[in-house]
Design a protein around this motif. Structure first.
Motif, PDB file in Angstrom:
ATOM      1  N   ALA A  60       1.016  -1.388   0.207  1.00 29.94           N
ATOM      2  CA  ALA A  60       0.133  -0.512   0.174  1.00 29.94           C
ATOM      3  C   ALA A  60       0.570   1.282   0.205  1.00 29.94           C
ATOM      4  N   LEU A  64       0.578   4.467  -2.821  1.00 31.36           N
ATOM      5  CA  LEU A  64       1.020   5.021  -2.137  1.00 31.36           C
ATOM      6  C   LEU A  64       2.295   6.442  -3.133  1.00 31.36           C
ATOM      7  N   PRO A 136      -3.709   2.631  -3.082  1.00 28.20           N
ATOM      8  CA  PRO A 136      -3.531   1.387  -1.886  1.00 28.20           C
ATOM      9  C   PRO A 136      -3.869   0.602  -1.159  1.00 28.20           C
ATOM     10  N   GLU A 137      -5.080   1.165  -1.377  1.00 28.78           N
ATOM     11  CA  GLU A 137      -6.473  -0.341  -1.030  1.00 28.78           C
ATOM     12  C   GLU A 137      -5.958  -1.565  -2.268  1.00 28.78           C
ATOM     13  N   ARG A 182      -7.174  -3.155   5.129  1.00 31.41           N
ATOM     14  CA  ARG A 182      -7.911  -1.304   6.142  1.00 31.41           C
ATOM     15  C   ARG A 182      -7.012  -0.759   6.559  1.00 31.41           C
ATOM     16  N   VAL A 185      -3.686   0.273   4.983  1.00 26.75           N
ATOM     17  CA  VAL A 185      -3.404   1.047   3.895  1.00 26.75           C
ATOM     18  C   VAL A 185      -3.927   2.396   5.335  1.00 26.75           C
ATOM     19  N   HIS A 189      -0.336   4.992   5.033  1.00 24.84           N
ATOM     20  CA  HIS A 189      -0.766   7.073   5.084  1.00 24.84           C
ATOM     21  C   HIS A 189      -0.470   7.089   6.340  1.00 24.84           C
TER      22      HIS A 189
END
Lengths: 224, 225, 253
Positions: A60, A64, A136-137, A182, A185, A189
């Motif tokens: 991810a 990103l 990314p997901e 989930r 991700v 971030h």
């Protein structure tokens, strides 16, 4: 967003070398820890929430746009087993070849230039997802899914396990895959904000130890 | 398409005929065929016949990791650094046809580590009559059957028998003992393959692997021409 | 965040060469449940014992131990007894932080006794090791899941090693109730109740790295991507784990 590309990238027939790897299942079968459908499910669940979660986070983060070199070093630090580091790089090299044919992109060309012997597979996967127009997901889902589908497929061959039961295991793991993707991700971030050191580092001791035992066998069915 | 296209870095896509530096890469010849027909023995004999004149290497694809590679090492037909075993997850046909990435990597690594090569032999572990090599992996393929497997194999056909660039019928010395009719096998092969060549060989005979070696030399001459 | 119910305590150790080939301890301080004592060292090195003055860590506690071996120091740190993580009055987790630093031309041997995760406890251990390029380190960590015949508490342990600022190892182990599912399955601990790490860093490993090898069925010697090795081991109990790690250290010479 090009969601159909995810199906291409996540397809078990995507020619990136995964079929020859059991994700530690061959070693676990030989050690008698993986014997049936129930233990396959526990094996996959444990793998998913440890090295699988780390891989999904790396994928991810790469999708990103975080620096692949720094992510590759982070992957090295999170993979104490030399056998598993070598496997991750081999699979990364095989994946970049297929991905460049499917989605030519300068970030993939740069990976080949910077890592002639291959970068860690999850890092390549994230860059490949980006090249394919995915986010990314998608990269996290793809990584988490292949982290459990690989061992499940291998165990069908290793134990002669009923393929319907093996597929049912994957279906039962779907909520766990959702959660891992989930979290991955969110971790990506966070790494973008606070640094790559914040990526998860969860480990599975028997996967690492088993990988070294497996690598020392003179005769085996799977490469890892 | 990426054939013949130049790429950055060492990992060329699939069947590029050139290395990243622009030089022509080694000719790759695949050897496949059913279990026990003498593929590895043929590879060993080819290595002995050709190693004086060519720089060559072998990649094996086995059901179990290193069986064939070990045989070749034991026979000492090539130095160990010129023999690589690819793991196939119990599916050699996947490794040579559907997902050739591990084999391409092995071939590239051989070229990188032992220097420029003229020829790479890619052997597939014993599989069945449907096993064929991807054109992305090899430039030509040899399918090896033997007389002991039944003289009706050429008649039955299958992609290996029908489309291989060379069909080798091995162990002809056993024909009288197993009741195989070589004339019939030759006629059936012709019917299945048209003009594609067929070699009948006995590695125990005086000629040994000579005809196959000559065929390899001709392919190599055409490749480098 | 530590709620008011927990105890905050720090211990600090600083060792450095005294210029005459011996190791001085200019700083040796502990508070509350974290006491530190100098004991008789062997040879020219200094030896320090961590002495638990009360049980713990309990839920809500937050302990920090800092040790630095500065240039010329040969410092060895052990503990007087096993650390027992116990449930506290309040339901917050406990946190135990260990920060170790070793400068060039210095050596740290960090060999505490086992950490036992008692039923109902909830402890997070964070061990961060920063080494200068020519520093030497031996570090042992052992986690025992539950006292005899007891289900373990929740334990998470993260160990990082940096040499010259470059991270060579970042490894987290999470087990017990509330840990991500599968921790005790065939990929995780497979029913083993003791898990341990031995981390050894020596500058000479840069040119002569030890060879990867299995030390026992549940233990492997893993060269890291730099001048350090990790011995990762699982065992049915703490005693057998210690034997594996002792043998591994002996094998490294």
């Amino acid at each position: 967003m090009n969601r159909a590309a995810l199906l291409v990238l996540a397809d078990g027939r995507f020619p990136a070398g995964g079929y020859a790897h059991s994700g530690g299942a061959e070693a676990a079968v030989k050690a008698g820890r993986l014997t049936d459908t129930a233990s396959l499910e526990e094996f996959c669940r444990g793998r998913l929430h440890t090295s699988g979660a780390v891989a999904a986070s790396l994928a991810a983060a790469a999708a990103l746009g975080l620096d692949p070199g720094a992510l590759d070093r982070a992957a090295d630090a999170r993979t104490p087993s030399p056998a598993l580091r070598a496997v991750a790089r081999r699979l990364g090299r095989q994946l970049v070849r297929a991905a460049r044919a499917a989605w030519p992109h300068q970030r993939l060309d740069a990976l080949v230039r910077d890592f002639p012997k291959g970068a860690h597979q999850p890092v390549v996967l994230g860059v490949a997802a980006h090249a394919a127009g995915l986010g990314p997901e998608d990269a996290a889902y793809c990584s988490a899914h292949e982290g459990v589908s690989g061992p499940a497929t291998a165990v069908v061959r290793l134990l002669g396990l009923d393929p319907f039961e093996a597929t049912a295991v994957l279906a039962r793991l779907a909520p766990d895959v959702d959660r891992v993707a989930r979290d991955a991700v969110a971790a990506a971030h966070r790494a973008a904000r606070e640094g790559i050191d914040t990526l998860p580092a969860r480990s599975a001791p028997l996967l690492e130890i088993g990988a070294e035992a497996h690598a020392a066998w003179p005769v085996r069915l799977f490469a890892s | 398409m990426h054939l013949g296209h130049h790429h950055d870095g060492p990992a060329a896509v699939s069947a590029d005929a050139h290395r990243p530096d622009g030089t022509r890469r080694a000719l790759r010849i695949g050897l496949g065929g059913p279990v026990g027909t003498g593929k590895t023995a043929t590879v060993a004999a080819l290595c002995r016949a050709l190693r004086q004149e060519l720089s060559l290497a072998v990649v094996t694809n086995d059901i179990y990791t290193r069986e064939d590679a070990r045989f070749l090492l034991r026979e000492a037909v090539l130095p160990p650094e010129r023999i690589t075993a690819v793991e196939t997850g119990a599916c050699p046909h996947t490794a040579i046809r559907d997902d050739i990435s591990a084999n391409l990597e092995a071939v590239e690594d051989l070229e990188d580590t032992v220097g420029p090569l003229d020829l790479v032999l890619v052997e597939s572990g014993g599989d069945n009559l449907t096993a064929t090599f991807s054109r992305g992996l090899v430039d030509a393929q040899v399918f090896v059957i033997d007389v002991a497997g039944g003289d009706d194999i050429p008649r039955k056909g299958g992609p290996g028998v029908t489309t291989a660039d060379l069909l080798v019928v091995n162990k002809t010395d056993l024909a009288p003992h197993v009741g195989s009719d070589l004339e019939r096998m030759a006629a059936d092969a012709r019917a299945q393959r048209g003009d594609l060549p067929v070699v009948f060989q006995s590695l125990r005979g005086e000629a040994g692997v000579r005809d196959v070696a000559d065929w390899v030399r001709a392919r190599l001459a055409a490749w480098t021409a | 965040m530590t709620p008011p119910g927990g105890v905050r305590a720090r211990a600090e150790i600083l060792a450095r060469g005294d210029g005459h080939g011996r190791t001085a301890l200019p700083l040796l301080a502990g508070e509350g449940p974290l006491a530190v004592r100098r004991t008789r060292g062997t040879g020219t090195g200094a030896r320090v014992l961590l002495v638990g003055a009360m049980s713990g860590p309990l839920g809500g506690d937050h302990f920090t131990v800092t040790a630095r071996a500065a240039a010329g120091a040969r410092l060895s740190v052990g503990s007087a007894a096993a650390t027992l993580a116990l449930p506290g009055q309040d339901r917050a987790g406990a946190r135990h932080e260990v920060r170790l630093a070793v400068d060039d031309d210095a050596e740290l041997r960090w060999l505490p006794e086992q950490l036992i995760s008692a039923h109902g406890s909830d402890l997070e251990v964070v061990t961060r090791v920063d080494l200068a390029p020519t520093a030497r380190l031996v570090l042992r960590e052992e986690q025992v899941l539950g006292r005899a015949g007891e289900e373990p508490g929740r334990l998470s342990s993260r160990l990082t090693l940096r040499i010259g600022g470059h991270c060579l190892l970042d490894q987290e182990l999470a087990c017990g109730p509330g840990a991500p599912a599968g921790w005790d399955g065939p990929a995780g601990l497979g029913g083993h109740r003791a898990v341990g790490q031995l981390l050894v860093a020596r500058p000479e490993f840069a040119t002569e790295p030890p060879v990867t090898r299995m030390l026992a069925e549940g233990a492997a010697l893993l060269p890291l991507p730099g001048p350090a090795v990790l011995v990762s081991a699982v065992a049915p109990d703490g005693l057998r784990l210690r034997r594996l790690l002792d043998a591994a250290l002996a094998a490294l010479g």
